[in-house]
Motif scaffolding. Structure first.
Motif, PDB file in Angstrom:
ATOM      1  N   THR A  48      77.319  69.911  50.771  1.00  0.00           N
ATOM      2  CA  THR A  48      78.428  70.785  50.404  1.00  0.00           C
ATOM      3  C   THR A  48      78.296  71.175  48.939  1.00  0.00           C
ATOM      4  OG1 THR A  48      79.892  69.721  52.013  1.00  0.00           O
ATOM      5  CG2 THR A  48      80.926  71.039  50.279  1.00  0.00           C
ATOM      6  N   LEU A  49      78.214  72.477  48.685  1.00  0.00           N
ATOM      7  CA  LEU A  49      77.996  72.962  47.328  1.00  0.00           C
ATOM      8  C   LEU A  49      79.266  72.849  46.496  1.00  0.00           C
ATOM      9  CD1 LEU A  49      75.893  76.175  48.033  1.00  0.00           C
ATOM     10  CD2 LEU A  49      75.087  73.863  47.553  1.00  0.00           C
ATOM     11  N   VAL A  50      79.094  72.350  45.281  1.00  0.00           N
ATOM     12  CA  VAL A  50      80.191  72.275  44.309  1.00  0.00           C
ATOM     13  C   VAL A  50      79.742  73.100  43.107  1.00  0.00           C
ATOM     14  CG1 VAL A  50      81.653  70.784  42.909  1.00  0.00           C
ATOM     15  CG2 VAL A  50      80.760  69.957  45.112  1.00  0.00           C
ATOM     16  N   THR A  51      80.110  74.375  43.124  1.00  0.00           N
ATOM     17  CA  THR A  51      79.556  75.294  42.136  1.00  0.00           C
ATOM     18  C   THR A  51      80.594  76.057  41.317  1.00  0.00           C
ATOM     19  OG1 THR A  51      79.428  77.023  43.826  1.00  0.00           O
ATOM     20  CG2 THR A  51      77.474  75.658  43.520  1.00  0.00           C
ATOM     21  N   ALA A  52      81.872  75.924  41.665  1.00  0.00           N
ATOM     22  CA  ALA A  52      82.888  76.750  40.988  1.00  0.00           C
ATOM     23  C   ALA A  52      82.865  76.543  39.477  1.00  0.00           C
ATOM     24  CB  ALA A  52      84.275  76.455  41.559  1.00  0.00           C
ATOM     25  N   GLN A  53      82.674  75.306  39.044  1.00  0.00           N
ATOM     26  CA  GLN A  53      82.648  74.994  37.615  1.00  0.00           C
ATOM     27  C   GLN A  53      81.259  74.534  37.154  1.00  0.00           C
ATOM     28  OE1 GLN A  53      85.314  75.550  35.731  1.00  0.00           O
ATOM     29  NE2 GLN A  53      86.491  76.210  37.522  1.00  0.00           N
ATOM     30  N   ALA A  54      80.247  74.879  37.924  1.00  0.00           N
ATOM     31  CA  ALA A  54      78.892  74.392  37.635  1.00  0.00           C
ATOM     32  C   ALA A  54      78.335  75.028  36.360  1.00  0.00           C
ATOM     33  CB  ALA A  54      77.963  74.673  38.807  1.00  0.00           C
ATOM     34  N   THR A  55      77.548  74.248  35.661  1.00  0.00           N
ATOM     35  CA  THR A  55      76.861  74.743  34.469  1.00  0.00           C
ATOM     36  C   THR A  55      75.625  75.543  34.900  1.00  0.00           C
ATOM     37  OG1 THR A  55      77.568  72.809  33.200  1.00  0.00           O
ATOM     38  CG2 THR A  55      75.710  74.079  32.317  1.00  0.00           C
ATOM     39  N   ILE A  56      75.437  76.697  34.291  1.00  0.00           N
ATOM     40  CA  ILE A  56      74.289  77.543  34.614  1.00  0.00           C
ATOM     41  C   ILE A  56      73.128  77.163  33.704  1.00  0.00           C
ATOM     42  CG2 ILE A  56      73.399  79.905  34.658  1.00  0.00           C
ATOM     43  CD1 ILE A  56      76.274  80.843  35.195  1.00  0.00           C
ATOM     44  N   LYS A  57      72.018  76.732  34.310  1.00  0.00           N
ATOM     45  CA  LYS A  57      70.811  76.389  33.552  1.00  0.00           C
ATOM     46  C   LYS A  57      69.745  77.436  33.833  1.00  0.00           C
ATOM     47  CE  LYS A  57      71.561  71.433  33.088  1.00  0.00           C
ATOM     48  NZ  LYS A  57      70.958  70.079  33.196  1.00  0.00           N
ATOM     49  N   GLN A  58      69.563  78.332  32.880  1.00  0.00           N
ATOM     50  CA  GLN A  58      68.595  79.412  33.039  1.00  0.00           C
ATOM     51  C   GLN A  58      67.187  78.895  32.758  1.00  0.00           C
ATOM     52  OE1 GLN A  58      69.517  82.770  33.831  1.00  0.00           O
ATOM     53  NE2 GLN A  58      67.319  83.087  34.139  1.00  0.00           N
ATOM     54  N   LEU A  59      66.283  79.118  33.696  1.00  0.00           N
ATOM     55  CA  LEU A  59      64.889  78.715  33.533  1.00  0.00           C
ATOM     56  C   LEU A  59      64.037  79.975  33.394  1.00  0.00           C
ATOM     57  CD1 LEU A  59      62.752  76.415  33.553  1.00  0.00           C
ATOM     58  CD2 LEU A  59      62.556  76.771  36.032  1.00  0.00           C
ATOM     59  N   ASP A  60      63.538  80.205  32.189  1.00  0.00           N
ATOM     60  CA  ASP A  60      62.736  81.402  31.943  1.00  0.00           C
ATOM     61  C   ASP A  60      61.283  81.173  32.356  1.00  0.00           C
ATOM     62  OD1 ASP A  60      64.944  82.759  30.846  1.00  0.00           O
ATOM     63  OD2 ASP A  60      64.569  81.874  28.871  1.00  0.00           O
ATOM     64  N   GLU A  61      60.554  82.272  32.483  1.00  0.00           N
ATOM     65  CA  GLU A  61      59.129  82.169  32.752  1.00  0.00           C
ATOM     66  C   GLU A  61      58.433  81.487  31.583  1.00  0.00           C
ATOM     67  OE1 GLU A  61      57.292  85.595  35.435  1.00  0.00           O
ATOM     68  OE2 GLU A  61      58.311  86.409  33.682  1.00  0.00           O
ATOM     69  N   SER A  62      57.454  80.667  31.884  1.00  0.00           N
ATOM     70  CA  SER A  62      56.666  80.018  30.832  1.00  0.00           C
ATOM     71  C   SER A  62      55.727  81.029  30.192  1.00  0.00           C
ATOM     72  CB  SER A  62      55.859  78.852  31.414  1.00  0.00           C
ATOM     73  OG  SER A  62      54.884  79.341  32.327  1.00  0.00           O
ATOM     74  N   PHE A  63      55.155  80.646  29.048  1.00  0.00           N
ATOM     75  CA  PHE A  63      54.218  81.546  28.371  1.00  0.00           C
ATOM     76  C   PHE A  63      53.022  81.847  29.271  1.00  0.00           C
ATOM     77  CE2 PHE A  63      50.307  82.048  25.885  1.00  0.00           C
ATOM     78  CZ  PHE A  63      50.626  83.186  25.167  1.00  0.00           C
ATOM     79  N   ALA A  64      52.529  80.811  29.971  1.00  0.00           N
ATOM     80  CA  ALA A  64      51.369  81.008  30.852  1.00  0.00           C
ATOM     81  C   ALA A  64      51.700  81.987  31.970  1.00  0.00           C
ATOM     82  CB  ALA A  64      50.920  79.667  31.426  1.00  0.00           C
ATOM     83  N   GLU A  65      52.894  81.860  32.566  1.00  0.00           N
ATOM     84  CA  GLU A  65      53.290  82.761  33.651  1.00  0.00           C
ATOM     85  C   GLU A  65      53.426  84.197  33.152  1.00  0.00           C
ATOM     86  OE1 GLU A  65      55.728  79.373  36.209  1.00  0.00           O
ATOM     87  OE2 GLU A  65      56.758  80.634  34.748  1.00  0.00           O
ATOM     88  N   LYS A  66      54.003  84.344  31.963  1.00  0.00           N
ATOM     89  CA  LYS A  66      54.122  85.691  31.396  1.00  0.00           C
ATOM     90  C   LYS A  66      52.742  86.267  31.079  1.00  0.00           C
ATOM     91  CE  LYS A  66      58.694  85.056  29.291  1.00  0.00           C
ATOM     92  NZ  LYS A  66      59.450  84.977  28.014  1.00  0.00           N
ATOM     93  N   PHE A  67      51.870  85.441  30.505  1.00  0.00           N
ATOM     94  CA  PHE A  67      50.553  85.921  30.092  1.00  0.00           C
ATOM     95  C   PHE A  67      49.714  86.318  31.299  1.00  0.00           C
ATOM     96  CE2 PHE A  67      46.050  84.969  29.213  1.00  0.00           C
ATOM     97  CZ  PHE A  67      45.827  85.886  28.198  1.00  0.00           C
ATOM     98  N   PHE A  68      49.632  85.430  32.300  1.00  0.00           N
ATOM     99  CA  PHE A  68      48.798  85.740  33.465  1.00  0.00           C
ATOM    100  C   PHE A  68      49.417  86.840  34.317  1.00  0.00           C
ATOM    101  CE2 PHE A  68      47.245  81.342  32.618  1.00  0.00           C
ATOM    102  CZ  PHE A  68      45.940  81.700  32.317  1.00  0.00           C
ATOM    103  N   GLY A  69      50.740  86.921  34.330  1.00  0.00           N
ATOM    104  CA  GLY A  69      51.370  88.051  34.997  1.00  0.00           C
ATOM    105  C   GLY A  69      51.035  89.359  34.291  1.00  0.00           C
ATOM    106  N   PHE A  70      50.903  89.286  32.963  1.00  0.00           N
ATOM    107  CA  PHE A  70      50.566  90.476  32.180  1.00  0.00           C
ATOM    108  C   PHE A  70      49.140  90.933  32.448  1.00  0.00           C
ATOM    109  CE2 PHE A  70      48.786  92.201  28.188  1.00  0.00           C
ATOM    110  CZ  PHE A  70      49.581  93.328  28.058  1.00  0.00           C
TER     111      PHE A  70
END
Length: 444
Positions: free
Chosen positions: A216-238
């Motif tokens: 059962t999800l408890v998300t109404a007051q959940a903290t948002i943890k943003q996970l950005d792309e790593s440098f390697a992912e950005k570089f190889f995607g580029f």
């Protein structure tokens, strides 16, 4: 003694009264500790997208997140990468929410498969989903039989995804078969998605209390943890973008040819090898057309031959055409949104012709033609005999200097001309000079 008893009673009452308050405070803190992991995918789906989603799932599990939320806005991408992502999503016990956002965003082609594979599918207002036909996913031109196979597979694939998540399988098949696309309102009515949310906070409130994978999800007051792309992912995607891979191809050619024509320069060779390694990495991860590489290799051969063959530009023109077609074919198996535009191909071809027609040709000729400086440049030239020359001794005049000379056979008299064969220390070996026969163009 009575006053002592009263004090004890007061303290006991205060302690008992405080216990529910403290218990309630602890429970509130625990509720506030819930979190969700959010990753954002924008642009074409490729191998680095698969790595990013995998890392997002691992991060969500390690953080004990309530769910992994994938913010998605894509025109499509590679079918192989989409298959890997969908398989991982279907096997995941971590609740996955795909949120098509922002307004005006799109879950096109490969994005449709990914959205349908989510435990909870959500779209923002004024977004679209669909157009999942394999023509826009696979790229290139297939014959009728191959195209039919790809369509049949894609229909079965998306149908299984929809059934697994209890979504509209008939519409899913029509998105592949007919390239149908719908808005978020239509998607909700047709049971393609579960919710419409204007922003991430509203989404968290709406999915609060839902049961996913027995949780059962408890998300109404959940903290948002943003996970950005790593440098390697950005570089190889580029570097896996077609225009960057084209540039890497040119740098590899320029660098390696530059090092061959100018040994010891080091920088061109190092740059060329690094570019070649990155190009090979991208080629292994992306559906590069081998015929394109062969045509580019043929273009290089034709450019080099032009330096030694007086074809008046015929080989150079053939090389330019071969390079252009090779670069065009190199990325033809990419999805349409990832294919290379002509405004990249034409300048690249012109630069390649200029490089080989001017810089590389001069360097190649310099490496494979005879010496033009020093004593070696005099070999084959004629010299004046000062003192008769035989196998033991003699003197000749070479460029205004007197040299000891010997012959390998016939004696050469003084004041005659001889031809220089080689230099050995301070002695020059010569032979009788024979003038080259000239063709008489006169009228007899």
């Amino acid at each position: 003694m009575k006053w002592i008893t009263n004090i004890i009673l007061v303290l006991t009452w205060a302690t008992v009264s405080a216990m529910p308050l403290n218990a309630g405070t602890v429970q509130q803190d625990t509720t506030g500790e819930t979190n969700v992991t959010v990753i954002t995918i924008k642009g074409a789906i490729g191998p680095t997208t698969t790595n990013y989603i995998t890392r997002g799932l691992e991060n969500a599990i390690s953080n004990n997140s309530q769910a992994l939320i994938i913010e998605l806005d894509t025109p499509g991408g590679l079918l192989n990468s989409t298959q890997d992502i969908v398989q991982e999503m279907l096997a995941s016990e971590m609740p996955i929410v795909v949120y098509v956002t922002p307004s005006g965003g799109n879950a096109g082609s490969a994005g449709t498969f990914i959205t349908l594979a989510a435990h909870i599918a959500v779209m923002a207002p004024t977004t679209t989903i669909g157009a999942a036909s394999p023509v826009s996913m696979g790229g290139g031109q297939q014959d009728t039989v191959m195209q039919k196979k790809i369509f049949n597979y894609s229909e079965s694939f998306i149908e299984n995804i929809a059934k697994e998540r209890d979504r509209n399988a008939e519409w899913a098949k029509s998105a592949v078969r007919d390239g149908e696309a719908i808005t978020e309102t239509e998607a909700l009515e047709l049971n393609v998605i579960d919710l419409i949310a204007s922003d991430l906070n509203q989404l968290l409130v709406q999915i609060d209390g839902m049961e996913v994978e027995g949780k059962t999800l408890v998300t109404a007051q959940a903290t948002i943890k943003q996970l950005d792309e790593s440098f390697a992912e950005k570089f190889f995607g580029f570097i896996m973008r077609p225009e960057i891979m084209l540039i890497l191809t040119m740098v590899a050619i320029y660098g390696i040819v530059g090092e061959v024509t100018n040994p010891g320069a080091i920088v061109p060779g190092v740059a060329g090898v690094i570019a070649l390694i990155l190009l090979l990495y991208g080629s292994a991860a992306m559906p590069i057309n081998v015929a394109g590489f062969i045509l580019i290799g043929l273009a290089i051969v034709l450019f080099v031959l032009e330096a030694f063959t007086p074809t008046f530009g015929i080989l150079m023109t053939g090389g330019a055409v071969s390079f252009f077609l090779g670069a065009l074919m190199l990325f033809q198996d990419f999805p349409q949104e990832m294919q290379l535009d002509w405004y990249w191909l034409v300048p690249a071809t012109i630069l390649m012709v200029i490089f080989f027609g001017w810089i590389a040709t001069s360097g190649i000729k310099a490496q494979f033609t005879g010496h033009r400086t020093g004593l070696e440049s005099l070999i084959g030239k004629k010299a004046k005999v000062i003192d008769k020359v035989n196998e033991k001794s003699g003197r000749v005049m070479v460029s205004g200097e007197y040299w000891n000379a010997v012959t390998e056979g016939e004696e050469i008299k003084s004041n005659e001309w001889c031809e220089i064969v080689r230099f050995e220390g301070l002695t020059v070996t010569v032979k009788p000079y024979t003038p080259k026969k000239e063709i008489d163009h006169g009228v007899s």
